[in-house]
Motif scaffolding. Structure first.
Motif, mmCIF file in Angstrom:
data_model
loop_
_atom_site.group_PDB
_atom_site.id
_atom_site.type_symbol
_atom_site.label_atom_id
_atom_site.label_comp_id
_atom_site.label_asym_id
_atom_site.label_seq_id
_atom_site.Cartn_x
_atom_site.Cartn_y
_atom_site.Cartn_z
ATOM 1 N N GLU A 128 0.813 -1.221 0.000
ATOM 2 C CA GLU A 128 0.000 0.000 0.000
ATOM 3 C C GLU A 128 0.841 1.263 0.000
ATOM 4 O OE1 GLU A 128 -4.114 -1.474 2.167
ATOM 5 O OE2 GLU A 128 -2.446 -0.813 3.437
ATOM 6 N N GLN A 129 2.137 1.119 0.256
ATOM 7 C CA GLN A 129 3.088 2.231 0.173
ATOM 8 C C GLN A 129 2.642 3.464 0.953
ATOM 9 O OE1 GLN A 129 3.644 2.752 -4.101
ATOM 10 N NE2 GLN A 129 5.205 1.164 -4.153
ATOM 11 N N GLY A 130 2.213 3.230 2.192
ATOM 12 C CA GLY A 130 1.849 4.331 3.075
ATOM 13 C C GLY A 130 0.413 4.784 2.990
ATOM 14 N N ASN A 131 -0.286 4.391 1.960
ATOM 15 C CA ASN A 131 -1.701 4.743 1.825
ATOM 16 C C ASN A 131 -2.536 3.597 2.405
ATOM 17 O OD1 ASN A 131 -4.037 6.137 1.061
ATOM 18 N ND2 ASN A 131 -4.061 5.170 -0.961
ATOM 19 N N HIS A 132 -2.486 3.450 3.719
ATOM 20 C CA HIS A 132 -3.026 2.263 4.377
ATOM 21 C C HIS A 132 -4.551 2.237 4.372
ATOM 22 C CE1 HIS A 132 0.943 1.129 5.577
ATOM 23 N NE2 HIS A 132 1.130 2.242 6.268
ATOM 24 N N SER A 133 -5.087 1.065 4.084
ATOM 25 C CA SER A 133 -6.540 0.878 4.114
ATOM 26 C C SER A 133 -7.024 0.467 5.490
ATOM 27 C CB SER A 133 -6.956 -0.175 3.081
ATOM 28 O OG SER A 133 -6.310 -1.416 3.326
ATOM 29 N N ALA A 134 -6.117 0.058 6.367
ATOM 30 C CA ALA A 134 -6.483 -0.334 7.731
ATOM 31 C C ALA A 134 -6.112 0.770 8.713
ATOM 32 C CB ALA A 134 -5.783 -1.625 8.120
ATOM 33 N N ASP A 135 -6.888 0.872 9.783
ATOM 34 C CA ASP A 135 -6.575 1.784 10.886
ATOM 35 C C ASP A 135 -5.962 1.029 12.061
ATOM 36 O OD1 ASP A 135 -7.881 4.140 9.642
ATOM 37 O OD2 ASP A 135 -9.714 2.971 9.951
ATOM 38 N N ILE A 136 -6.418 -0.216 12.249
ATOM 39 C CA ILE A 136 -5.897 -1.093 13.288
ATOM 40 C C ILE A 136 -5.595 -2.441 12.647
ATOM 41 C CG2 ILE A 136 -6.445 -2.367 15.408
ATOM 42 C CD1 ILE A 136 -8.245 -0.064 16.244
ATOM 43 N N VAL A 137 -4.452 -3.027 12.992
ATOM 44 C CA VAL A 137 -4.116 -4.362 12.522
ATOM 45 C C VAL A 137 -3.810 -5.242 13.736
ATOM 46 C CG1 VAL A 137 -3.291 -3.639 10.261
ATOM 47 C CG2 VAL A 137 -1.699 -3.700 12.192
ATOM 48 N N THR A 138 -3.763 -6.545 13.507
ATOM 49 C CA THR A 138 -3.521 -7.501 14.580
ATOM 50 C C THR A 138 -2.166 -8.147 14.375
ATOM 51 O OG1 THR A 138 -5.892 -7.969 14.609
ATOM 52 C CG2 THR A 138 -4.462 -9.477 15.814
ATOM 53 N N CYS A 139 -1.207 -7.804 15.231
ATOM 54 C CA CYS A 139 0.152 -8.334 15.102
ATOM 55 C C CYS A 139 0.473 -9.276 16.256
ATOM 56 C CB CYS A 139 1.176 -7.206 15.105
ATOM 57 S SG CYS A 139 1.105 -6.135 13.649
ATOM 58 N N ALA A 140 1.217 -10.315 15.937
ATOM 59 C CA ALA A 140 1.746 -11.188 16.979
ATOM 60 C C ALA A 140 2.850 -10.442 17.722
ATOM 61 C CB ALA A 140 2.294 -12.463 16.360
ATOM 62 N N GLY A 141 2.881 -10.606 19.035
ATOM 63 C CA GLY A 141 3.845 -9.871 19.842
ATOM 64 C C GLY A 141 5.286 -10.144 19.470
ATOM 65 N N HIS A 142 5.573 -11.347 18.970
ATOM 66 C CA HIS A 142 6.945 -11.682 18.612
ATOM 67 C C HIS A 142 7.251 -11.371 17.149
ATOM 68 C CE1 HIS A 142 4.441 -15.051 17.563
ATOM 69 N NE2 HIS A 142 5.398 -15.656 16.914
ATOM 70 N N ARG A 143 6.263 -10.831 16.431
ATOM 71 C CA ARG A 143 6.466 -10.512 15.018
ATOM 72 C C ARG A 143 6.324 -9.012 14.720
ATOM 73 N NH1 ARG A 143 8.227 -14.751 11.451
ATOM 74 N NH2 ARG A 143 7.279 -16.702 12.118
ATOM 75 N N PHE A 144 5.833 -8.228 15.695
ATOM 76 C CA PHE A 144 5.506 -6.845 15.331
ATOM 77 C C PHE A 144 6.737 -5.980 15.078
ATOM 78 C CE2 PHE A 144 4.624 -5.481 20.048
ATOM 79 C CZ PHE A 144 5.963 -5.237 20.269
ATOM 80 N N TYR A 145 7.919 -6.459 15.485
ATOM 81 C CA TYR A 145 9.131 -5.698 15.195
ATOM 82 C C TYR A 145 9.278 -5.454 13.694
ATOM 83 C CZ TYR A 145 11.036 -10.135 13.652
ATOM 84 O OH TYR A 145 11.214 -11.307 12.979
ATOM 85 N N GLN A 146 8.830 -6.426 12.873
ATOM 86 C CA GLN A 146 8.920 -6.264 11.420
ATOM 87 C C GLN A 146 8.074 -5.079 10.959
ATOM 88 O OE1 GLN A 146 7.511 -10.335 10.763
ATOM 89 N NE2 GLN A 146 9.418 -10.784 9.692
ATOM 90 N N PHE A 147 6.882 -4.962 11.525
ATOM 91 C CA PHE A 147 5.963 -3.892 11.161
ATOM 92 C C PHE A 147 6.482 -2.544 11.668
ATOM 93 C CE2 PHE A 147 3.655 -7.799 11.064
ATOM 94 C CZ PHE A 147 2.678 -7.669 10.100
ATOM 95 N N ILE A 148 7.072 -2.547 12.864
ATOM 96 C CA ILE A 148 7.621 -1.311 13.428
ATOM 97 C C ILE A 148 8.797 -0.822 12.597
ATOM 98 C CG2 ILE A 148 8.787 -0.294 15.430
ATOM 99 C CD1 ILE A 148 7.261 -2.383 17.149
#
Length: 367
Positions: free
Chosen positions: A81-101
């Motif tokens: 989406e290159q910054g034009n996000h369609s979601a406002d909230i997503v569900t991340c696994a606690g041990h995987r969210f570093y990738q998203f951060i």
């Protein structure tokens, strides 16, 4: 992780008395001035029909839910989406969210907006895996423990060790998810399944992963099937195809609550734990509604109880246990000794060790 779980709606609130507008808390009234929708990507069962209906009634915003089945797929969709996000909230696994951060996809928690943060049990609100770089990055919602699920009519005594899943006596009657089980096998063999002690030492980590890989190949003939989703392991248990499996607490608790003769334990060599949470997307288009939703969710332990019933997972919302029946509490319960055997998947070393584990798991599958 695929969450294929039963939905159980609930409803309550001032709307039934015609007082929704007058009684709505300030954080809800504020949302009326914002856009009229909220887009959430979530696993099945994380948002009950009742919670959605209540949010929509009290805010006037439409809650759009997109079901998530895989963390990697969600990451790739957000990147595309290159910054034009369609979601406002997503569900991340606690041990995987570093990738998203690290990819700039999430916003740090704004405690000025998330006024209900104190409604999270301190054990989870203050956990190290919630933070990265000195900031909190999401609302921990449910806790997943990985251990041994077994049929109490086919297994006469409570297993104390993972030995049983590799024994000749249950050959062809066991199942596990390769990637999730390999770190447990590493611990079983005396290595470090979390990978923490191998940080910066790829050679030592690879040696430990290889040992688990070779052991699993050696005992490959004893496993009936490698499963992918929780419904698969539940089905094999119900049909009697297997007597035991490495499984997460969610599908295990659901079987127990539904009356199936099963039990769940953490063997002496240990199991693993991690959490799933709701994370606000960077530059979310409906940021105020996102915080209104999170505050509403955390402010009522009834929400936690409904999430327990729809997922089988332990809720992080304070007061949830008081809303559960004795049977529901028993299905979720682990003894203090069992809880002490759980090791939390480490955020900082997860990427490093998971890459090795994922590659080794495919080698086991191909052997």
């Amino acid at each position: 992780m695929t969450m294929t779980l039963n939905r159980r709606a609930f409803g309550r609130g001032a709307a039934a008395l015609g007082l929704a507008t007058l009684a709505a808390p300030a954080y809800l009234r504020h949302a009326h001035a914002q856009t009229k929708e909220l887009n959430v990507w979530a696993y099945d069962g994380f948002i009950t029909d009742g919670l959605r209906d209540r949010f929509e009634a009290e805010t006037g915003a439409k809650l759009n839910i997109r079901m998530v089945t895989d963390q990697g797929e969600m990451f790739n969709l957000m990147m595309a989406e290159q910054g034009n996000h369609s979601a406002d909230i997503v569900t991340c696994a606690g041990h995987r969210f570093y990738q998203f951060i690290d990819a700039g996809l999430l916003a740090a928690v704004d405690k000025g907006r998330l006024t209900a943060w104190d409604k999270i049990l301190p054990e989870y609100a203050n956990a190290g895996w919630v933070s990265r770089g000195g900031q909190d990055w999401g609302v921990p919602l449910v806790v997943v423990a990985t251990g041994l699920l077994y049929n109490t009519e086919m297994v006469s005594e409570k297993p104390e060790s993972w030995d049983v899943i590799f024994s000749e006596g249950f050959a062809g009657k066991t199942s596990y998810q390769l990637q999730n089980f390999m770190p447990i096998v590493m611990d079983y063999l005396g290595h470090d399944g979390s990978g923490v002690s191998y940080a910066g030492d790829t050679e030592a980590a690879q040696k430990a992963v290889n040992a688990a890989r070779d052991f699993m190949i050696e005992h490959k003939s004893k496993v009936r099937r490698y499963y992918e989703g929780p419904t698969e392991v539940q089905q094999m248990m119900v049909t009697g195809d297997i007597a035991m499996a490495q499984a997460s607490s969610g599908p295990s608790s659901q079987l127990i609550i539904d009356g199936f003769p099963a039990a769940f334990t953490i063997p002496k060599e240990g199991g693993q734990a991690y959490a799933y949470g709701f994370n606000v997307v960077a530059n979310a288009k409906n940021m105020d509604n996102a915080y209104s939703f999170l505050n509403m969710l955390l402010s009522d332990p009834v929400n936690g109880a409904e999430i327990v019933r729809s997922t089988g997972l332990e809720s992080t919302i304070a007061g949830t246990a008081d809303q559960l029946s004795e049977a529901e509490r028993a299905a979720l319960a682990l003894s203090p000794e069992e809880r002490a055997r759980l090791s939390w998947v480490n955020v900082e070393t997860a990427a490093f060790i998971f890459d090795l584990v994922d590659a080794a798991a495919e080698e086991v599958r191909a052997a």
